[in-house]
Design an enzyme around this catalytic site. Sequence first.
Site, PDB file in Angstrom:
ATOM      1  N   GLY A 213       0.810  -1.205   0.000  1.00  0.00           N
ATOM      2  CA  GLY A 213       0.000   0.000   0.000  1.00  0.00           C
ATOM      3  C   GLY A 213       0.843   1.255   0.000  1.00  0.00           C
ATOM      4  N   PRO A 215       2.310   4.911   1.010  1.00  0.00           N
ATOM      5  CA  PRO A 215       2.671   5.447   2.329  1.00  0.00           C
ATOM      6  C   PRO A 215       1.483   6.169   2.961  1.00  0.00           C
ATOM      7  CG  PRO A 215       4.290   6.098   0.665  1.00  0.00           C
ATOM      8  CD  PRO A 215       3.162   5.448  -0.066  1.00  0.00           C
ATOM      9  N   GLY A 216       1.345   5.989   4.243  1.00  0.00           N
ATOM     10  CA  GLY A 216       0.295   6.709   4.956  1.00  0.00           C
ATOM     11  C   GLY A 216      -1.061   6.045   4.940  1.00  0.00           C
ATOM     12  N   THR A 217      -1.125   4.830   4.414  1.00  0.00           N
ATOM     13  CA  THR A 217      -2.418   4.150   4.375  1.00  0.00           C
ATOM     14  C   THR A 217      -2.689   3.361   5.652  1.00  0.00           C
ATOM     15  OG1 THR A 217      -1.298   2.479   3.038  1.00  0.00           O
ATOM     16  CG2 THR A 217      -2.763   3.984   1.889  1.00  0.00           C
ATOM     17  N   THR A 220       1.720   0.621   9.156  1.00  0.00           N
ATOM     18  CA  THR A 220       2.387   0.567  10.453  1.00  0.00           C
ATOM     19  C   THR A 220       1.358   0.535  11.575  1.00  0.00           C
ATOM     20  OG1 THR A 220       4.077   1.970   9.473  1.00  0.00           O
ATOM     21  CG2 THR A 220       4.173   1.652  11.847  1.00  0.00           C
ATOM     22  N   HIS A 434     -17.116   5.673 -16.797  1.00  0.00           N
ATOM     23  CA  HIS A 434     -16.208   4.714 -17.427  1.00  0.00           C
ATOM     24  C   HIS A 434     -16.340   3.331 -16.771  1.00  0.00           C
ATOM     25  CE1 HIS A 434     -12.221   3.650 -19.338  1.00  0.00           C
ATOM     26  NE2 HIS A 434     -12.282   2.752 -18.355  1.00  0.00           N
ATOM     27  N   GLU A 435     -16.224   3.332 -15.460  1.00  0.00           N
ATOM     28  CA  GLU A 435     -16.301   2.052 -14.748  1.00  0.00           C
ATOM     29  C   GLU A 435     -17.705   1.450 -14.827  1.00  0.00           C
ATOM     30  OE1 GLU A 435     -13.671   0.524 -13.917  1.00  0.00           O
ATOM     31  OE2 GLU A 435     -12.330   2.243 -14.153  1.00  0.00           O
ATOM     32  N   HIS A 438     -17.993  -0.475 -18.052  1.00  0.00           N
ATOM     33  CA  HIS A 438     -17.430  -1.835 -17.971  1.00  0.00           C
ATOM     34  C   HIS A 438     -18.401  -2.778 -17.263  1.00  0.00           C
ATOM     35  CE1 HIS A 438     -13.433  -1.009 -19.461  1.00  0.00           C
ATOM     36  NE2 HIS A 438     -13.104  -0.176 -18.473  1.00  0.00           N
ATOM     37  N   ASP A 510      -7.119  -0.253 -21.191  1.00  0.00           N
ATOM     38  CA  ASP A 510      -8.155  -1.129 -21.753  1.00  0.00           C
ATOM     39  C   ASP A 510      -7.808  -1.484 -23.195  1.00  0.00           C
ATOM     40  OD1 ASP A 510      -9.520  -0.776 -19.403  1.00  0.00           O
ATOM     41  OD2 ASP A 510     -10.867   0.772 -20.203  1.00  0.00           O
TER      42      ASP A 510
HETATM   43  P1  ADP Z   1       2.101   3.546   6.531  1.00  0.00           P
HETATM   44  O1  ADP Z   1       2.797   2.634   7.486  1.00  0.00           O
HETATM   45  O2  ADP Z   1       1.146   2.818   5.622  1.00  0.00           O
HETATM   46  O3  ADP Z   1       2.988   4.464   5.775  1.00  0.00           O
HETATM   47  P2  ADP Z   1       1.100   4.693   8.952  1.00  0.00           P
HETATM   48  O4  ADP Z   1       0.520   3.517   9.598  1.00  0.00           O
HETATM   49  O5  ADP Z   1       2.436   5.127   9.421  1.00  0.00           O
HETATM   50  O6  ADP Z   1       1.148   4.502   7.368  1.00  0.00           O
HETATM   51  O7  ADP Z   1       0.049   5.888   9.036  1.00  0.00           O
HETATM   52  C1  ADP Z   1       0.425   7.173   9.434  1.00  0.00           C
HETATM   53  C2  ADP Z   1      -0.648   7.780  10.288  1.00  0.00           C
HETATM   54  O8  ADP Z   1      -1.828   8.027   9.519  1.00  0.00           O
HETATM   55  C3  ADP Z   1      -1.096   6.895  11.412  1.00  0.00           C
HETATM   56  O9  ADP Z   1      -0.269   6.994  12.521  1.00  0.00           O
HETATM   57  C4  ADP Z   1      -2.492   7.419  11.675  1.00  0.00           C
HETATM   58  O10 ADP Z   1      -2.447   8.571  12.469  1.00  0.00           O
HETATM   59  C5  ADP Z   1      -2.977   7.806  10.311  1.00  0.00           C
HETATM   60  N1  ADP Z   1      -3.758   6.738   9.686  1.00  0.00           N
HETATM   61  C6  ADP Z   1      -3.477   6.090   8.530  1.00  0.00           C
HETATM   62  N2  ADP Z   1      -4.424   5.172   8.250  1.00  0.00           N
HETATM   63  C7  ADP Z   1      -5.314   5.225   9.244  1.00  0.00           C
HETATM   64  C8  ADP Z   1      -6.529   4.512   9.537  1.00  0.00           C
HETATM   65  N3  ADP Z   1      -6.988   3.559   8.721  1.00  0.00           N
HETATM   66  N4  ADP Z   1      -7.179   4.832  10.663  1.00  0.00           N
HETATM   67  C9  ADP Z   1      -6.729   5.782  11.482  1.00  0.00           C
HETATM   68  N5  ADP Z   1      -5.612   6.484  11.277  1.00  0.00           N
HETATM   69  C10 ADP Z   1      -4.904   6.225  10.167  1.00  0.00           C
HETATM   70 ZN    ZN Z   2     -11.392   0.944 -18.167  1.00  0.00          ZN
END
Ligand code: ADP
Ligand code: ZN
Length: 605
Positions: A213, A215-217, A220, A434-435, A438, A510
């Site tokens: 995924g 970053p930031g999803t 961690t 578009h979707e 499909h 596509d």
């Molecule tokens: P990654 O490891 O995917 O880069 P992190 O886990 O470090 O992302 O996410 C960074 C911060 O974003 C988390 O500490 C949290 O504060 C916030 N965050 C990201 N996803 C979520 C989520 N699903 N629910 C709540 N907070 C989230």
């Molecule tokens: Zn398409």
Amino acid sequence: MSNKSHQRNDDKDNKFNKIAIAVTVVLVVVLIIGGYFIFFHNKDNKINEEEKDVAYTSLIKQISDGEIEKIEMTVGSTTVKVKEKNNEEEKEVIIPSTQAFVELIQEKVAEGNNIELIQNPENIILRIGETLLGLVPTLMLVALFVLVFKMQGLGDKGKVYDATTAKEKVKFDDVAGLDEEKQEMIEIVQFLKEPEKFVEMGAKVPKGVLLYGKPGTGKTLIAKAIAGEANVPFISMSGSEFIEMFAGLGASRVRKLFEKARKVAPCIVFIDEIDAIGSRRTNASGAESENNQTLNQLLVEMDGFEKDEGIIILAATNRPEMLDKALLRPGRFDRQITINVPDKKGREAILKIHSKGKKVAEDVRLDNLAEDTAGLTGAELANILNEAAIIATIEKHEAITNEDLDEAFKKVTVGLQKTSRIYSEKDKRITAFHEAGHAVVSKYLPTQDPVKEISIIPRGMAGGYTMNRTTEDKNYISKTEMEERLVVLMAGRAAEKIVINDISTGASNDFEVATKIAKDMVTVYGMSDVVGTISINVERDPYELQLLGDKYADVIGAEVKILLDAAYARAQKIILDHMDKLNAVAETLLEKETIGEKEFDEIFK
Ligand code: ADP
Ligand code: ZN
């Protein structure tokens, strides 16, 4: 990474810095003091080797000849003061060994030689100076080690975030959305709680889980939550930390990490950015072979521990295609979970979680904000709320207002808008139709698999996606099925054209897939009556086509074109016949962003 673990890291770095500074100061002081004493109190260094030998030999001769009246020695010093009988001035001579020298004089005295021998007690100050200076190399070594340790982090990298002692454990409730993913993780939590039970039962639990995924999803976060739920320590390290600085240390760090894990097991080992070490092995040298060694060590460690040791390795990457296949073999990272950018529901949930503990005005509409933030990650959403709180404070508001959120949203997304990471309403609309194209068309084609999920949330390169459920394992694909697949592929563009009367670049993939299928139908599977049953593999041998002559190539081209055009026409017709369905699906998509099989089928009832 959450703020908290950064904080811990900073503390550690501070401590290291203090030690390094203290060592340097002590070293400089010792050097100055030591140097001072040696320089001013010990004149040994003023006499060079040759003179020394000459002086000593002639002193012995003088003693034997009875020319010496008095010799003054100091314990611990090889310099002696000599007074000749017919000379008022004393001279200094360096002797090779005090012991032998004293014995020699005693011998001469016994022989009747009249020499006064004075033995002074040790010169303490000189002694201290010498000792301190003697310590310098040792201290310098110590300082060097401290520095190396600090740089390498051999000392205490791989921070143990101990869930059992951490004040605030991360729990699944702190992770918004990602319900399916959490569901998958529950089994791991159970295992960490009672590894023995699973082993007794002979149950197979994954050793490693890969989280894919952006970053930031929340990769961690979810890993920490597993540790928090299971109440076990969380040991984390980033892939890039393994390979920085000196060569040859990556592998030893991996070993250290697992040593630590074994000590505290059951536990979670989290390796962020695993692509930094886990990218495909090469047979190169230098930095790359360093990489290979680190990866090999990781594989060795993963193969080395037994299931009942209670260690689960979670690793995160946003470049799964880079990973060495060896990592994905059974007994290693044999489970892979994709963590997607949140959909609207997910975004709202994330915003809710992060607004907890913040003063938010009553009329604030988080659902509206969720709607406007398609494409943003959890980290970015959390950031918006944080910025809003800062803005509200500066503006001296009682609580965070809608305007503060708006302002914060702009601030956070300024950079993102440029890289078109954030969706405009128009983009969303085009993607939705578009979707929907499909999905609706595939619904009316009997050979096509049922639609499982449709989304206008970007994934990888695609602006949105339509996923079909594979119903059965097939050994053969019929001509009809291939033709209908072409129709589905053309339907995205067809819908865009019909509804919006404009077309986007979103259909390029596509067409690529469709053209490949059509080409194969004509040149590999003998499905064109005009071309006949022949296999031509231009990728294998570009000359194969030339062999057959230009005319033949023209015919093949024409046949491929006919297949594609026919498919486009059929897609158009199906869409025009079912405009109501297309509109309904597109509208639902615009509202919910992702719809599942049930909701989709509902529209057709
Ligand atoms: P990654 O490891 O995917 O880069 P992190 O886990 O470090 O992302 O996410 C960074 C911060 O974003 C988390 O500490 C949290 O504060 C916030 N965050 C990201 N996803 C979520 C989520 N699903 N629910 C709540 N907070 C989230
Ligand atoms: Zn398409």
